[in-house]
Write an enzyme that holds these catalytic residues in place. Structure first.
Site, PDB file in Angstrom:
ATOM      1  N   CYS A  63      53.859  85.001  53.241  1.00  0.00           N
ATOM      2  CA  CYS A  63      54.512  86.858  52.552  1.00  0.00           C
ATOM      3  C   CYS A  63      54.072  88.286  52.732  1.00  0.00           C
ATOM      4  CB  CYS A  63      54.561  86.613  50.929  1.00  0.00           C
ATOM      5  SG  CYS A  63      54.548  85.427  50.496  1.00  0.00           S
ATOM      6  N   ASP A  64      52.485  87.612  52.783  1.00  0.00           N
ATOM      7  CA  ASP A  64      51.246  89.543  52.886  1.00  0.00           C
ATOM      8  C   ASP A  64      50.873  88.665  54.434  1.00  0.00           C
ATOM      9  OD1 ASP A  64      52.484  89.602  50.419  1.00  0.00           O
ATOM     10  OD2 ASP A  64      50.848  88.544  49.600  1.00  0.00           O
TER      11      ASP A  64
ATOM     12  N   CYS B 152      49.328  83.843  49.047  1.00  0.00           N
ATOM     13  CA  CYS B 152      50.368  83.922  50.240  1.00  0.00           C
ATOM     14  C   CYS B 152      50.334  84.100  51.717  1.00  0.00           C
ATOM     15  CB  CYS B 152      51.844  84.435  49.547  1.00  0.00           C
ATOM     16  SG  CYS B 152      53.167  83.058  50.470  1.00  0.00           S
TER      17      CYS B 152
HETATM   18  C1  LIG Z   1      53.150  84.781  46.462  1.00  0.00           C
HETATM   19  C2  LIG Z   1      53.952  83.299  46.706  1.00  0.00           C
HETATM   20  C3  LIG Z   1      55.102  84.331  47.934  1.00  0.00           C
HETATM   21  C4  LIG Z   1      56.142  83.120  48.723  1.00  0.00           C
HETATM   22  N1  LIG Z   1      56.438  84.116  49.709  1.00  0.00           N
HETATM   23  C5  LIG Z   1      58.135  82.035  49.466  1.00  0.00           C
HETATM   24  C6  LIG Z   1      58.790  82.057  50.908  1.00  0.00           C
HETATM   25  O1  LIG Z   1      58.910  84.077  51.427  1.00  0.00           O
HETATM   26  N2  LIG Z   1      59.815  82.025  51.797  1.00  0.00           N
HETATM   27  C7  LIG Z   1      59.405  80.567  51.152  1.00  0.00           C
HETATM   28  O2  LIG Z   1      60.351  80.028  51.086  1.00  0.00           O
HETATM   29  N3  LIG Z   1      58.622  80.141  49.570  1.00  0.00           N
HETATM   30  C8  LIG Z   1      57.480  81.151  49.551  1.00  0.00           C
HETATM   31  N4  LIG Z   1      56.598  80.515  48.868  1.00  0.00           N
HETATM   32  C9  LIG Z   1      57.091  79.677  47.860  1.00  0.00           C
HETATM   33  C10 LIG Z   1      57.832  79.078  46.331  1.00  0.00           C
HETATM   34  O3  LIG Z   1      57.795  79.904  46.099  1.00  0.00           O
HETATM   35  C11 LIG Z   1      58.139  77.607  45.919  1.00  0.00           C
HETATM   36  O4  LIG Z   1      57.995  76.789  47.083  1.00  0.00           O
HETATM   37  C12 LIG Z   1      59.576  77.566  45.164  1.00  0.00           C
HETATM   38  O5  LIG Z   1      59.220  78.630  43.916  1.00  0.00           O
HETATM   39  C13 LIG Z   1      59.779  76.997  44.742  1.00  0.00           C
HETATM   40  O6  LIG Z   1      60.594  76.640  43.772  1.00  0.00           O
HETATM   41  P1  LIG Z   1      60.999  75.503  42.692  1.00  0.00           P
HETATM   42  O7  LIG Z   1      62.217  75.894  41.777  1.00  0.00           O
HETATM   43  O8  LIG Z   1      60.138  73.452  42.587  1.00  0.00           O
HETATM   44  O9  LIG Z   1      59.980  75.735  41.696  1.00  0.00           O
HETATM   45  P2  LIG Z   1      59.349  77.169  40.569  1.00  0.00           P
HETATM   46  O10 LIG Z   1      59.770  78.297  41.574  1.00  0.00           O
HETATM   47  O11 LIG Z   1      57.360  77.398  40.437  1.00  0.00           O
HETATM   48  O12 LIG Z   1      59.761  77.350  39.589  1.00  0.00           O
HETATM   49  C14 LIG Z   1      59.643  76.611  38.431  1.00  0.00           C
HETATM   50  C15 LIG Z   1      60.177  77.411  37.179  1.00  0.00           C
HETATM   51  O13 LIG Z   1      60.821  76.551  36.177  1.00  0.00           O
HETATM   52  C16 LIG Z   1      59.948  77.519  34.706  1.00  0.00           C
HETATM   53  N5  LIG Z   1      59.151  76.507  34.198  1.00  0.00           N
HETATM   54  C17 LIG Z   1      57.961  76.287  34.453  1.00  0.00           C
HETATM   55  N6  LIG Z   1      57.328  75.206  33.688  1.00  0.00           N
HETATM   56  C18 LIG Z   1      58.444  75.669  32.777  1.00  0.00           C
HETATM   57  C19 LIG Z   1      58.304  74.809  31.242  1.00  0.00           C
HETATM   58  N7  LIG Z   1      57.663  74.153  30.414  1.00  0.00           N
HETATM   59  N8  LIG Z   1      60.008  75.132  30.783  1.00  0.00           N
HETATM   60  C20 LIG Z   1      60.828  75.509  31.105  1.00  0.00           C
HETATM   61  N9  LIG Z   1      60.300  76.250  31.980  1.00  0.00           N
HETATM   62  C21 LIG Z   1      59.125  76.314  33.235  1.00  0.00           C
HETATM   63  C22 LIG Z   1      59.016  78.729  36.314  1.00  0.00           C
HETATM   64  O14 LIG Z   1      59.657  79.497  34.696  1.00  0.00           O
HETATM   65  C23 LIG Z   1      60.232  78.745  36.687  1.00  0.00           C
HETATM   66  O15 LIG Z   1      61.650  79.520  36.390  1.00  0.00           O
HETATM   67  C24 LIG Z   1      56.134  81.589  47.776  1.00  0.00           C
HETATM   68  C25 LIG Z   1      55.127  81.289  47.176  1.00  0.00           C
HETATM   69  C26 LIG Z   1      54.749  82.411  46.064  1.00  0.00           C
HETATM   70  C27 LIG Z   1      53.619  81.578  45.115  1.00  0.00           C
END
Ligand SMILES: Cc1cc2nc3c(=O)[nH]c(=O)nc-3n(C[C@H](O)[C@H](O)[C@H](O)COP(=O)(O)OP(=O)(O)OC[C@H]3O[C@@H](n4cnc5c(N)ncnc54)[C@H](O)[C@@H]3O)c2cc1C
Length: 307
Positions: A137-138, A134
């Site tokens: 972030c880093d 990322c």
């Molecule tokens: C290291 C890192 C740092 C980041 N930093 C930033 C930042 O600083 N700012 C920013 O805006 N974005 C950041 N991002 C991007 C951001 O985290 C994502 O865009 C965001 O989290 C997407 O949200 P989401 O709810 O779609 O999915 P996710 O955050 O991926 O959440 C998915 C959820 O689904 C659950 N899940 C998955 N499969 C299943 C299943 N089969 N059954 C039940 N539960 C399940 C997981 O446990 C999780 O709770 C970062 C990403 C990473 C990897």
């Protein structure tokens, strides 16, 4: 039968669950954990309303918000992984790994994605010790240092562009001779005096002691191995959406993201919505995922009221 099953507890799922509670939709939120991908980040700098927040702290706030509004309307099925989702009568049936079953009229898939990992010796060992996934972030941690980006698609070039604001130099390692990213992005990045590109190269090993000190790569034609002296490696070799449990049920794109209508987050199947990083949305950010989760919920609410 419930009104709604939300699968995933990242920003998209939590935002949708908060709205579901406010709209009194009988809902279950099934998730392995609350917080999502960025809980591993030490400093999320662009979550609107907080200039900088630790990923774990953001996850705690998500949980506190849910607990404050859920009442007896939203049930939390924590530490559960959905393994299958199928049509069942008038609605849908979700089954979890531990054998629990949930029925609802509508489903919101917000299961996010994971980064495709760099699969070479040393990559695991040095994760968070120089190997990172990322840049937003880093990146600032590598101010004044020489760093590498692995991956020559748009994500790789955009990462390089972000890093050029902090790093002493950025070297992008690309597997092919031809660049795949958009010409405009490539032009902008390559114009930078501290930017270098190594084409036709395959990373072979991350080297270091306590932290990363170099990246070995091989020329794909000659086989010659070089070692790049760098302190950070930013990996951009693609993402893997968590969509296995909807394969064959809803339409997915070529890289297995759920295809959605960006106006309302509907999928190809009536009664199933999707939002956030598991979809074909172009941009991956917490704020976008949360917004799309809310958008889906608004549409789900109206749809349920018409049933
Ligand atoms: C290291 C890192 C740092 C980041 N930093 C930033 C930042 O600083 N700012 C920013 O805006 N974005 C950041 N991002 C991007 C951001 O985290 C994502 O865009 C965001 O989290 C997407 O949200 P989401 O709810 O779609 O999915 P996710 O955050 O991926 O959440 C998915 C959820 O689904 C659950 N899940 C998955 N499969 C299943 C299943 N089969 N059954 C039940 N539960 C399940 C997981 O446990 C999780 O709770 C970062 C990403 C990473 C990897």
């Amino acid at each position: 039968m419930l009104d709604l099953i939300i699968i995933g507890g990242g920003p998209a799922g939590v935002a949708a669950a908060v709205y579901a509670a406010r709209k009194h939709l009988k809902t279950v939120l099934i998730t392995e954990e609350i917080g999502g991908q960025s809980t591993v980040s030490e400093g999320i700098e662009n979550w609107i309303g907080s200039p900088r927040i630790h990923g774990q702290e953001l996850a705690k706030l998500f949980k506190a918000h849910l607990d404050a509004v859920k009442g007896d309307v939203v049930e939390l099925a924590l530490h559960e992984r959905v393994v299958s989702l199928e049509k069942s009568g008038e609605g849908f049936l979700a089954k979890t790994k531990t054998g629990k079953e949930f029925n609802a009229k509508a489903v919101l898939v917000v299961s996010g994605a994971g980064r495709r990992k760099l699969d070479i010796p040393g990559a695991d060992k040095f994760e968070n010790k120089g190997v990172t996934y990322c840049a937003s972030c880093d990146g600032p941690l590598f101010g004044g240092m020489d760093v590498a980006v692995v991956g020559g698609g748009n994500a790789g070039f955009e990462t390089a562009l972000q890093l050029l604001a902090y790093a002493k130099s950025v070297t992008l390692i690309h597997r092919h001779k031809e660049l795949k990213a958009d010409a405009i992005t490539v032009e902008k990045v390559c114009a930078h005096q501290h930017m270098h590109i190594v084409r036709n190269a395959e990373p072979t090993e991350v080297v270091g002691e306590q932290f990363v000190t170099g990246l070995k790569y091989k020329d794909r034609d000659s086989g010659a191995v070089e070692e790049l002296p760098i302190s950070g490696i930013f990996v951009e070799v693609g993402v893997l959406p968590n969509t296995g449990f909807v394969e064959g049920l809803v339409e997915l794109d070529a890289i297995k993201r759920v295809k959605t209508d960006p106006h309302n987050q509907r999928t190809s199947v009536l009664g199933i919505w999707a939002a956030g990083d598991c979809t074909d949305e172009l941009y991956h950010q917490n704020n976008i995922a949360a917004g799309d989760g809310v958008k889906a919920l608004e549409d789900i609410y109206l749809w349920l009221k018409k049933q």
